[in-house]
Design an enzyme around this catalytic site. Structure first.
Site, PDB file in Angstrom:
ATOM      1  N   ASP A  49       0.896  -1.175  -0.025  1.00  0.00           N
ATOM      2  CA  ASP A  49      -0.052   0.036  -0.120  1.00  0.00           C
ATOM      3  C   ASP A  49       0.907   1.078  -0.223  1.00  0.00           C
ATOM      4  O   ASP A  49       1.851   1.391   0.741  1.00  0.00           O
ATOM      5  CB  ASP A  49      -0.870   0.105   1.432  1.00  0.00           C
ATOM      6  N   HIS A  94      -4.393   2.622   8.864  1.00  0.00           N
ATOM      7  CA  HIS A  94      -3.517   2.839   7.652  1.00  0.00           C
ATOM      8  C   HIS A  94      -3.190   4.199   7.301  1.00  0.00           C
ATOM      9  O   HIS A  94      -1.930   4.649   7.337  1.00  0.00           O
ATOM     10  CB  HIS A  94      -4.514   2.636   6.475  1.00  0.00           C
ATOM     11  N   GLU A 107       0.750  -6.089   2.587  1.00  0.00           N
ATOM     12  CA  GLU A 107      -0.387  -7.090   3.281  1.00  0.00           C
ATOM     13  C   GLU A 107      -0.446  -8.287   2.337  1.00  0.00           C
ATOM     14  O   GLU A 107      -0.013  -8.426   1.580  1.00  0.00           O
ATOM     15  CB  GLU A 107      -1.694  -6.024   3.037  1.00  0.00           C
ATOM     16  N   HIS A 133      -3.362   5.495  -1.061  1.00  0.00           N
ATOM     17  CA  HIS A 133      -4.414   4.514  -0.598  1.00  0.00           C
ATOM     18  C   HIS A 133      -5.279   5.238   0.292  1.00  0.00           C
ATOM     19  O   HIS A 133      -6.735   5.204   0.203  1.00  0.00           O
ATOM     20  CB  HIS A 133      -3.931   3.445  -0.024  1.00  0.00           C
TER      21      HIS A 133
END
Length: 201
Positions: A52, A145, A157, A56
């Site tokens: 990520d 996040h 992830e 994001h």
């Protein structure tokens, strides 16, 4: 030098609810009027093992091609935790303090709270990885996040740590150079005996 592949298979891995299922299409095939096999792939950027980028969850955040490669390459620690929510108190008690890259082995069911993500970001962590589909849990995705990504912590992830023992390794997990996107697939590999190997080289 022993390599451990900690990536999940792209087309057969569990996908995050709501994400598109990956699929491939054979465009050309040897023996059917073509000299080669040629495929096309359709999938979400967060399919299987992936990285990520800040974009994001941050509207003006860096894209995956703008992230520093050295965040994804270097010594790391694999830490086994019980399934459930990882709190800031748990991080204080059980997480290593002098660690730049940390991979969480929680059977795919360990998730960060805001406090624990912020605690790790404040420690100067460069990369957090998890064998769960996400660092956050259902109903609490944004805050963990953002704590990591705004703290310049790269996020991996969907790792496969099922055959990895807790301990220290060397991680090699750069994302595909998807310019302008918020995520990209990763082929993540651990070097198990890197300390011995590095001393000999």
């Amino acid at each position: 030098m022993k390599l451990i592949d900690i990536s999940k298979k792209f087309f057969s891995s569990e996908i995050y609810p709501g994400d598109p299922a990956p699929r491939s299409e054979l465009l050309e095939e040897i023996g059917s009027g073509s000299d080669c096999n040629l495929s096309a792939v359709y999938a979400g950027a967060h399919t299987a093992t992936h990285a990520d980028a800040p974009l994001h969850f941050v509207s003006d955040g860096a894209t995956v091609d703008e992230m520093p490669l050295d965040s994804f390459i270097g010594p790391c620690t694999v830490l086994q935790v019980p399934p459930g929510v990882i709190t800031g108190e748990y991080v204080d008690r059980f997480f290593p303090k002098n660690c730049e890259r940390l991979l969480i082995k929680g059977g795919g069911r360990a998730f960060f709270m805001d406090s624990s993500a912020q605690e790790l970001a404040d420690r100067g962590l460069r990369l957090i990885g998890t064998d769960s589909l996400s660092v956050g849990c259902k109903g609490n995705q944004t805050a963990p996040h953002k704590a990591f990504l705004l703290g310049s912590v790269a996020v991996l992830e969907g790792l496969d740590l099922s055959k990895v023992k807790p301990g220290d390794y060397f991680l090699f997990a750069p994302p595909v150079l998807y310019d302008g996107l918020e995520a990209a697939p990763v082929r993540a590999v651990l070097v198990e005996d890197y300390i011995f190997w590095s001393k000999r080289s």
